[in-house]
Design an enzyme around this catalytic site. Structure first.
Site, PDB file in Angstrom:
ATOM      1  N   ASP A 162      58.944 -37.061  86.472  1.00 30.55           N
ATOM      2  CA  ASP A 162      57.638 -37.535  86.926  1.00 30.55           C
ATOM      3  C   ASP A 162      56.537 -36.576  86.470  1.00 30.55           C
ATOM      4  OD1 ASP A 162      55.754 -39.023  88.537  1.00 30.55           O
ATOM      5  OD2 ASP A 162      55.867 -37.427  90.029  1.00 30.55           O
ATOM      6  N   ASP A 182      50.054 -41.074  84.495  1.00 27.10           N
ATOM      7  CA  ASP A 182      51.085 -41.151  85.531  1.00 27.10           C
ATOM      8  C   ASP A 182      52.308 -41.902  85.003  1.00 27.10           C
ATOM      9  OD1 ASP A 182      52.678 -41.496  87.766  1.00 27.10           O
ATOM     10  OD2 ASP A 182      51.025 -41.993  89.102  1.00 27.10           O
TER      11      ASP A 182
END
Ligand SMILES: *[C@@H]1O[C@H](CO)[C@@H](O)[C@H](O)[C@H]1NC(C)=O
Ligand SMILES: *[C@@H]1O[C@H](CO)[C@@H](O)[C@H](O)[C@H]1NC(C)=O
Ligand SMILES: *[C@@H]1O[C@H](CO)[C@@H](O)[C@H](O)[C@H]1NC(C)=O
Length: 430
Positions: free
Chosen positions: A310, A109
């Site tokens: 992201d 992440d």
């Protein structure tokens, strides 16, 4: 007798991670797998329709985008519609924790800093947990340790004792953990005394079952904790969503990184140090620049406005007026009627549109002409093709644009933190 074998495997699976595709690690390079791909322990049987898989995954984006937006606004969490499907993050990598190393498939992440894994005794966690008592290098940390003030989320309500913290994740979920130190093994690298959260309880359904490795920019992230080992440098290539069998890779450290690559500055938001902001200055559809008032794209550290890249959002999301402008320009290039399918509102007949326009994301110093497969998704059942972008969910903090996974497939995305820049180059990684 027929029952005996499955039961035997079931018993093993409660303590050790199953490795569906063991592969050789190479130096500082790890393979990364799509969460539903063959080499992920969370793999589905080969999906009949990857279009439906992507649609299902994209349906979970709004809760992530709201979560990312709320991190910036520091507002209390926005209620999420009930019946949310499990959101586990999109890519997993193999990491080993402790001595001897215990295998965990952790979600990668780029918008988180901390690492965390479920630990033995965790209530409501998955069957695969890290066992601190089986590691000779494990240590827990106390409240008075500096790192304890750096974890995101409420840490230590008491002055002394173990560094307990509670962090929210993914929209409607949270976990409570203690901060611990142990060895982290990534490919052939061993990082001693890595600080991560050892989860003892979870609430909600969005906590990745075998934990998460934060590749953000903040003080507790992998790059902050490894200093000279990786020199704040990494890159990844995400495999195509269609490639059930293949993996991409995460390359840590300066060795083997692209040299001649176009770059754009990484911007820093002091209110949200983990996020990777870029200066998106415009979007072209075909040769036409979409008319977008510059203030809708402008970086504003106070409000959190701007654009991030992201690894946990599936399709790129733009604030509503930006998305509407892009979509309307895109539609104006199409023949025939436009329809909607799930999260996608710009679907068209591919037979009438053999040469769909390209979409170019324009950043300071770098134009990214998106490959067709990073712009459109083809329905498996019909001749429909859909633009894989959408509006950000409309909520109090909807100021954030997110460049998501689908737009990053088969590109080398290079993060150079010491020089505060991000590079992108075409690369077929599967
Ligand atoms: C974390 O804190 C919140 C707010 O106090 C609480 O609702 C939640 O249940 C806690 N999570 C866990 C896993 O304890
Ligand atoms: C982003 O680019 C625009 C247009 O070139 C420029 O005016 C602005 O200052 C840049 N913003 C940042 C934060 O660099
Ligand atoms: C629309 O149809 C025209 C005429 O057949 C064709 O030249 C054009 O390329 C089509 N547009 C797209 C987006 O493919």
């Amino acid at each position: 007798m027929a029952l005996a074998i499955p039961l035997f495997f079931l018993l093993i699976s409660t303590c050790k991670a199953i490795d569906p595709c063991p592969s050789e690690s190479d130096g500082s390079e790890l393979s990364i797998h799509h969460i539903y791909g063959k080499c992920s322990p969370f793999s589905l049987p080969k999906p009949a329709s990857w279009f439906d898989t992507v649609l299902g995954m994209a349906a979970k984006d709004p809760s992530r985008v709201i979560y990312l937006s709320n991190l910036i606004g520091r507002k209390t969490s926005v209620p999420i519609a009930p019946g949310q499907v499990i959101q586990t993050g999109n890519y997993v990598l193999r990491a080993k924790l402790g001595t001897p190393g215990q295998l965990m498939f952790m979600v990668m992440d780029t918008s988180s800093d901390n690492a965390w894994v479920p630990c033995t005794g965790c209530s409501r966690c998955s069957a695969t947990m890290f066992s601190p008592t089986s590691s000779s290098t494990y240590q827990s940390l106390d409240c008075n340790i500096a790192q304890c003030t750096q974890v995101n989320g409420q840490a230590c309500t008491a002055a002394a004792g173990p560094c307990v913290f509670n962090q929210s994740y993914g929209g409607d979920s949270s976990f409570s953990a203690i901060l611990v130190l142990d060895s982290l093994r990534l490919a052939l690298d061993v990082i001693p005394n890595y600080a991560f959260g050892c989860i003892n309880a979870i609430a909600g359904r969005n906590i990745p079952p075998q934990g998460l490795l934060g590749l953000g920019r903040g003080p507790m992230s992998l790059f902050s904790q490894t200093g000279p080992l990786y020199k704040g440098t990494f890159s990844y290539c995400l495999p195509s969503f269609k490639s059930y069998y293949f993996s991409g890779n995460l390359r840590l450290g300066p060795a083997g990184q692209p040299v001649n690559i176009r770059t754009t500055p990484l911007l820093q938001n002091p209110h949200r140090p983990s996020l990777y902001y870029l200066n998106l200055t415009g979007i072209n559809v075909g040769r036409n620049p979409v008319v977008i008032p510059p203030e809708l794209l402008a970086f504003n550290p106070t409000t959190g406005a701007g654009t991030i890249i992201d690894s946990g959002t599936v399709i790129s999301r733009f604030v509503l007026p930006v998305y509407v402008a892009v979509r309307d320009e895109y539609r104006s290039h199409l023949n025939g009627t436009v329809s909607s399918l799930g999260a996608f509102d710009t679907c068209f007949d591919s037979t009438l549109n053999p040469v769909p326009p390209t979409v170019t994301l324009r950043f300071t110093g770098m134009d990214l002409i998106l490959p067709v497969e990073n712009t459109l998704i083809h329905s498996s059942a019909t001749s429909l093709e859909c633009l894989t972008m959408a509006a950000a969910p409309n909520n109090v903090n909807s100021v954030l644009n997110v460049i998501a996974n689908l737009q990053q497939q088969n590109l080398r995305i290079f993060f150079d933190l010491p020089n505060s820049r991000l590079g992108i180059a075409r690369e077929l990684c599967n």
